[in-house]
Design a protein around this motif. Structure first.
Motif, PDB file in Angstrom:
ATOM      1  N   TYR A  20     -29.513  11.912  61.557  1.00 10.71           N
ATOM      2  CA  TYR A  20     -29.165  13.034  60.682  1.00 10.71           C
ATOM      3  C   TYR A  20     -28.561  14.202  61.465  1.00 10.71           C
ATOM      4  CZ  TYR A  20     -29.760  16.395  56.809  1.00 10.71           C
ATOM      5  OH  TYR A  20     -29.563  17.326  55.809  1.00 10.71           O
ATOM      6  N   ARG A  78     -22.811  28.140  59.683  1.00 10.31           N
ATOM      7  CA  ARG A  78     -24.228  27.796  59.684  1.00 10.31           C
ATOM      8  C   ARG A  78     -25.082  29.007  60.040  1.00 10.31           C
ATOM      9  NH1 ARG A  78     -27.710  24.754  63.465  1.00 10.31           N
ATOM     10  NH2 ARG A  78     -29.526  25.252  62.204  1.00 10.31           N
ATOM     11  N   ARG A 121     -25.473  30.951  57.011  1.00  9.44           N
ATOM     12  CA  ARG A 121     -26.366  30.274  56.063  1.00  9.44           C
ATOM     13  C   ARG A 121     -27.828  30.482  56.464  1.00  9.44           C
ATOM     14  NH1 ARG A 121     -24.382  25.867  53.075  1.00  9.44           N
ATOM     15  NH2 ARG A 121     -26.513  25.668  52.323  1.00  9.44           N
ATOM     16  N   GLU A 153     -32.032  25.112  48.136  1.00 13.42           N
ATOM     17  CA  GLU A 153     -31.670  24.535  49.429  1.00 13.42           C
ATOM     18  C   GLU A 153     -32.871  24.696  50.350  1.00 13.42           C
ATOM     19  OE1 GLU A 153     -28.987  27.038  51.910  1.00 13.42           O
ATOM     20  OE2 GLU A 153     -28.813  28.230  50.105  1.00 13.42           O
ATOM     21  N   PRO A 154     -32.927  23.884  51.401  1.00 10.27           N
ATOM     22  CA  PRO A 154     -34.077  23.992  52.317  1.00 10.27           C
ATOM     23  C   PRO A 154     -34.042  25.326  53.062  1.00 10.27           C
ATOM     24  CG  PRO A 154     -32.843  21.941  52.642  1.00 10.27           C
ATOM     25  CD  PRO A 154     -32.009  22.813  51.778  1.00 10.27           C
ATOM     26  N   LYS A 208     -26.386  19.482  61.144  1.00 11.58           N
ATOM     27  CA  LYS A 208     -26.787  18.173  60.646  1.00 11.58           C
ATOM     28  C   LYS A 208     -25.627  17.486  59.928  1.00 11.58           C
ATOM     29  CE  LYS A 208     -30.719  20.729  60.921  1.00 11.58           C
ATOM     30  NZ  LYS A 208     -30.766  22.216  60.813  1.00 11.58           N
ATOM     31  N   GLY A 267     -25.614  19.438  56.080  1.00 12.88           N
ATOM     32  CA  GLY A 267     -26.857  19.567  55.332  1.00 12.88           C
ATOM     33  C   GLY A 267     -27.846  20.470  56.055  1.00 12.88           C
ATOM     34  N   TYR A 268     -28.891  20.891  55.342  1.00 16.16           N
ATOM     35  CA  TYR A 268     -29.975  21.684  55.935  1.00 16.16           C
ATOM     36  C   TYR A 268     -29.444  22.863  56.750  1.00 16.16           C
ATOM     37  CZ  TYR A 268     -34.585  19.768  54.987  1.00 16.16           C
ATOM     38  OH  TYR A 268     -35.768  19.442  54.394  1.00 16.16           O
ATOM     39  N   ARG A 297     -23.577  18.838  47.879  1.00 17.81           N
ATOM     40  CA  ARG A 297     -24.455  19.744  48.620  1.00 17.81           C
ATOM     41  C   ARG A 297     -25.911  19.289  48.518  1.00 17.81           C
ATOM     42  NH1 ARG A 297     -27.113  23.547  46.476  1.00 17.81           N
ATOM     43  NH2 ARG A 297     -26.000  23.462  44.500  1.00 17.81           N
ATOM     44  N   LEU A 298     -26.330  18.946  47.320  1.00 14.25           N
ATOM     45  CA  LEU A 298     -27.712  18.482  47.149  1.00 14.25           C
ATOM     46  C   LEU A 298     -27.941  17.188  47.920  1.00 14.25           C
ATOM     47  CD1 LEU A 298     -28.195  19.133  43.324  1.00 14.25           C
ATOM     48  CD2 LEU A 298     -29.069  20.493  45.234  1.00 14.25           C
ATOM     49  N   ASP A 355     -28.446  17.625  51.679  1.00 11.35           N
ATOM     50  CA  ASP A 355     -29.741  18.254  51.955  1.00 11.35           C
ATOM     51  C   ASP A 355     -30.903  17.287  51.766  1.00 11.35           C
ATOM     52  OD1 ASP A 355     -28.731  20.705  52.663  1.00 11.35           O
ATOM     53  OD2 ASP A 355     -29.093  21.657  50.736  1.00 11.35           O
ATOM     54  N   GLN A 356     -30.696  16.276  50.931  1.00 11.39           N
ATOM     55  CA  GLN A 356     -31.797  15.354  50.646  1.00 11.39           C
ATOM     56  C   GLN A 356     -31.838  14.162  51.589  1.00 11.39           C
ATOM     57  OE1 GLN A 356     -34.031  16.477  48.709  1.00 11.39           O
ATOM     58  NE2 GLN A 356     -32.711  18.184  48.139  1.00 11.39           N
TER      59      GLN A 356
END
Lengths: 682, 682
Positions: free
Chosen positions: A423, B66, B69, B103-104, B237, B241-242, B431-432, B435-436
């Motif tokens: 990841y 990032r 974010r 989001e995380p 990532k 993500g994340y 996007r989801l 993140d998952q």
């Protein structure tokens, strides 16, 4: 420190040992994969030049904004042409260089869509005027088809080009927001010109449907959009994919273009406004069958069989990175050396990765195999012979959907098989995955392709005579129907390439037959039927080619054996995934599913000792892979550590968020905790 | 302009009409989904407060680096606690607010790992000292388990905590690069403290394996890392993500911490250096069975059944966005109104989307259903009763792997079903998805969980008596083995929830039996067996609960019927995906696969008219969904257009890349084209 040293040394030792244990000569295999040692040498030379050049440095790519990624894509493109001039690269060498850029870039739309459509559809006069400029990138083009409101259904496009006899011009107009051209690669900020699909409207108001026009989009003096055209970028994509490409939109407000700018090789407008029809509807280049006069050049371009090899090379990257990492990653129970087991030694892991390796070989070779058939079709087509067009169209449609689905899936399977570190963006496969996602939706939605493939199969099965030998490649699997009964399968069948091939052909043929015969009122509710049958057809076509490959292998014994194992593994995992079909069709007794699964697992163990050499044969350099987990020497943890030091968040010891947000939150917490403590004391 | 107006109006009309045509009362269903109207009202009130607050604005999130974010994530966290103070939110309300952040964010690691592990494992003295600060976020914590070289195999961790009797301290040390703590959420730049897993080493050198320690990571005065600790962020990532979470690394160089900072509720060290064992190995909180003394608190935390509902809510977002968009998107052949067909009307499309809708309902309700069982286990455990721990562990392991796999897959299926526009970041599902992704690899790799689930099933089937009624929930499907013969299936069976449930239970039970009985030497080569059997077990467990849900529905007739259709649809698509098993096990005659497929398709047509209302029942606001394609009013094209205007590349008419790269390239092209033209003239 001795321990520290040894832990890192161990990954390198594991990689060296894995290389050592194999027997195959990767040079031989590499020559097969690259289609010759000259091709490999060219590849190496060009890759060497590029990876020494700072313009192609990838070390900060992950931290760039999309705007920076776009600018970098343009910088790389410009640099390629500078290098071409400096090193006197041929067009082939330049194509190799462009292919070595491992992300989508705007110029691809010029090369893969704009240029070929222009040359195949424009009149000789227009080619004389603009051909050289296009070939030398004196103008940069894009291909404007999709609209905000319409994708694959070309017939629904709304943009109009109305002929005005008085001035001998077309007036291009976007009547609605939904008629805005949308998703057009290189349109957003780059392209100076484009080939535009618009409905041709005659002075009498009659609408002749989509035709192609050559339009200037931006001034060659200052790059500003031409009057009456509103242009922009359509924004970021899912997962930050396609970051370097300026997919754009354009809206036309009564924009005039000269009559001669209609691409008039096959149909045209007289100065007075009369329409001259194309000599043959099919000359309009393989639009979806059933749609007349659809001048959609995409199928034949995007579906070029080179595309299948590209999918194979993506699978090769997925296989290389994940097999290398899981070879040096150790986890779990101690093995014979009292070290934790190599992750790849777990059947649940190599069972996922080795099929990707096998598929990579199959698709790379398959793509090369089909280029010949395709080139012949193109040659025939140029001389007006459309006899093999339908076959080529079905073939490429079936295999496009099939190979893209697998490429995307394999990238993700490989990434997940690497566990947590997969990841990390430094693992590299996540980046490739998000860039490949549009393959499965944009540019000829795979579901639309499936429909066409199935339709042609149904037609063929209805017309099938007693002799199947004359069937074209795309329908050859149907020959089993006229040639006997399905093979009788037992547990030993799984060692025989030809039996498995036959089984996969029978499955496809029977599924097509069922579609024809299922006339019960509920048949229409089998909503995934077309997709399943199309996949089965694609797998039967590939299986047929795999049997040919197997017979055509010109390699020494060890390499031949290794390659044959990969071909068989490809077939077995294909059959395993087809189990529901095979059982439903009574082609396989239920008791034999277990033997198929164990045969696959057993074959994986046979392939395993050669896995690293088989991935080495792809010949990727570390620069090409750009993956900390896929480094050649296996030194994955130091590679990760080095990458991490470049992360922007690590350039300051204390984050800016501390003063702004963390400190106030922590101070609040201390106050509240103090208050609670005092209350408790009272 | 009239046409322009009507094209956009049409999407809104289509949405209104789709709402109109349904009969179900979404308020009733919403109350069921939220577990009560109070819960729904709280949700609405908090969501309203947040979406009016600029800190939670999402309009520029896609363009942020990032670092930005990350800073935004901290700003939102701080703001939540400010709002809590302002509005006197309860802890439950604050949890709702945190849950609305889509989001995380770093604080989750404090809430879901650090805080519960600390309170369940620390001594009373340590809790007295730090408990309030932790509860009030006066210190911000993380949970340091995974290392660069070791993930799910806790036994292999390398970090040591050596007890030094002279000073009554532990010396924490990372002996190797691979022993660096890695992937730790909130560690990179945020956390001030952490709970650390390290091998406890006694003065005599004996290694007692991983234990937990409370460590300070950063100064509370200036947020600098404490002496001897090297900390940083581990970088971006996959797929960006994340982005808001600072997953970090930490390396310890002989760092001293007080003896009291070992989390000593169950085991501890005397001042003199003697080890006091835990009273009961299982008190160490549900580590993987078979690993003694593994103080891994994660399974019980991460596998909280609330997690299953979360997966359900993700599926709900996927279903809402894609069903709304495909309702207003029109493409292809004209329908009865002479408009192009609504995309959702194609069976190949709604066949993919309605099962996601059904699964969302099932998993949301299932999660709530299991929370009770889980809370009982926790209560018992607190009083030393471990009798239901094993069942809860298997249940949550099985359903975690199952629900996460589906959530991730459904997000992607829904995105792809939207065609080209689904790849736009503005569509929201990409996007989801990214993140998952860690759900399927990090934090208890699903393959590891599968192994545990299968192991417990094999054990149970071997011990199975004649009466299956006393089996715990996680093994209840095995009761079919002692209660009769498999159901006899015909084409009408697919309307009967209880027959399909029975079939799915038989399938799981038979697969487990086969694993036990397959003792042939090749059985070990069936490399995906565990994964397949674990999935079948999870599906049997869910099917069992679905049957209970069906009987427990308290709704009026129309809503009951709609919900029952969803439950049946869930079961049918589950059975369809299990076809290879059902046929291999002779549980279904081959001739009936077709009837299963058409029954599924037919049921989709029954669900279709209610689809929009069934998604409305989830109660998402446009701010919650943050998707241009999923807007409530169906005005998708204007929503896309508005988003596009904010794209940074569109803030200048001519890109900076023009002067730098495009212009030189175009000028070169003009020169070369001119030269070629001149050569041709000569």
């Amino acid at each position: 420190m001795a321990q520290a040293h040894s832990a890192l040394e161990r990954t390198k030792q594991d990689m060296a040992a894995a290389r050592q244990q194999g027997y195959v000569d990767e040079v031989q295999l590499r020559t097969v994969l690259y289609g010759g040692s000259n091709e490999w040498n060219t590849h190496t030379r060009i890759a060497g030049t590029m990876q020494r050049d700072p313009v192609f440095d990838k070390s900060h790519r992950l931290y760039m904004t999309r705007t920076e990624r776009y600018e970098r894509a343009l910088a790389m493109t410009r640099r390629i042409y500078e290098l071409k001039d400096q090193h006197h690269w041929s067009d082939t060498e330049t194509r190799v260089a462009l292919g070595l850029i491992d992300e989508p870039i705007p110029i691809s739309l010029h090369l893969l869509a704009f240029e070929p459509v222009f040359f195949s559809q424009a009149s000789q006069e227009l080619i004389a005027q603009y051909g050289l400029l296009i070939q030398q990138r004196g103008i940069v083009g894009c291909y404007l088809q999709t609209e905000l409101g319409h994708g694959s259904n070309v017939a629904g496009l709304e943009t109009t080009a109305t002929y005005i006899p008085a001035t001998q011009e077309f007036e291009v107009h976007s009547p609605t927001l939904t008629s805005s051209k949308w998703w057009i690669g290189s349109l957003g900020k780059t392209a100076t010109h484009g080939v535009l699909q618009a409905r041709l409207v005659l002075p009498n108001g009659s609408d002749l449907g989509p035709h192609l026009f050559f339009v200037q989009l931006r001034s060659l003096d200052n790059h500003r959009p031409m009057p009456g055209i509103t242009i922009g970028d359509i924004g970021p994509k899912a997962g930050a994919g396609y970051a370097g490409v300026d997919n754009g939109y354009a809206r036309f407000f009564h924009v005039r273009i000269p009559r001669e700018h209609m691409l008039s090789k096959f149909s045209s407008i007289t100065p007075g406004g009369d329409y001259i029809k194309p000599p043959h509807a099919k000359m309009s280049y393989g639009g979806p069958s059933g749609c007349d006069h659809v001048l959609d050049a995409r199928p034949l371009l995007i579906l070029h069989p080179r595309f299948i090899s590209s999918c194979g090379w993506l699978m090769a990257k997925a296989a290389t990175v994940s097999i290398r990492y899981t070879t040096v990653r150790r986890q779990g129970n101690p093995d014979a050396d009292r070290l934790e087991q190599q992750v790849i030694s777990y059947p649940s892991v190599h069972y996922r990765l080795l099929p990707i390796l096998a598929r990579a070989y199959v698709f790379i070779l398959l793509g090369r195999d089909l280029v010949k058939a395709f080139d012949e079709t193109s040659t025939r087509l140029a001389s007006g012979d459309t006899s093999s067009l339908a076959d080529t169209h079905v073939l490429t449609s079936a295999l496009k959907a099939h190979s893209t689905r697998h490429a995307v899936r394999d990238l993700e399977v490989a990434r997940r098989a690497m566990g947590g570190h997969g990841y990390s963006a430094y693992a590299g496969l996540g980046r490739l995955y998000v860039d490949q996602l549009p393959l499965v939706t944009v540019e000829g939605d795979n579901y639309v392709l499936d429909k066409q493939v199935v339709r042609s199969a149904i037609k063929a099965v209805k017309q099938l005579g007693s002799d199947g030998r004359d069937l074209p490649i795309s329908l050859r699997y149907l020959s089993v129907l006229s040639s006997g009964v399905p093979p009788s399968i037992d547990a030993t069948s799984w060692q025989d390439i030809h039996v498995v091939v036959l089984l996969l052909k029978w499955r496809a043929a029977r599924l097509v037959q069922n579609l024809v015969s299922h006339s019960d009122k509920d048949a229409k509710y089998d909503a995934s039927a077309e997709q399943r049958v199309a996949a089965a057809i694609a797998e039967a076509i590939v299986a047929d080619r795999v049997a040919e490959m197997d017979m055509g292998i010109r390699l020494r014994e060890k390499e031949k054996c290794a390659l044959r194992n990969l071909l068989l593994l490809y077939l077995l995992v294909t059959a395993e995934a087809a189990l529901a079909d095979l059982l439903s069709l009574n082609l396989l007794p239920p008791s034999l599913s277990h033997s198929l699964r164990t045969a696959t697992g057993l074959l994986c163990f046979a392939v395993l000792p050669e896995a690293i050499r088989l991935t080495d044969a792809f010949g990727f350099t570390d620069w090409e892979l750009d993956s900390a987990l896929g480094v050649y020497d296996g030194n994955v943890y130091e590679a990760l550590w080095e990458e991490v030091q470049t992360e922007p968040l690590n350039q300051t010891e204390v984050t800016r968020a501390y003063e702004d947000h963390i400190k106030p939150m922590v101070e609040r917490g201390h106050t509240l905790a103090g208050q609670a403590q005092n209350r408790a004391k009272l």
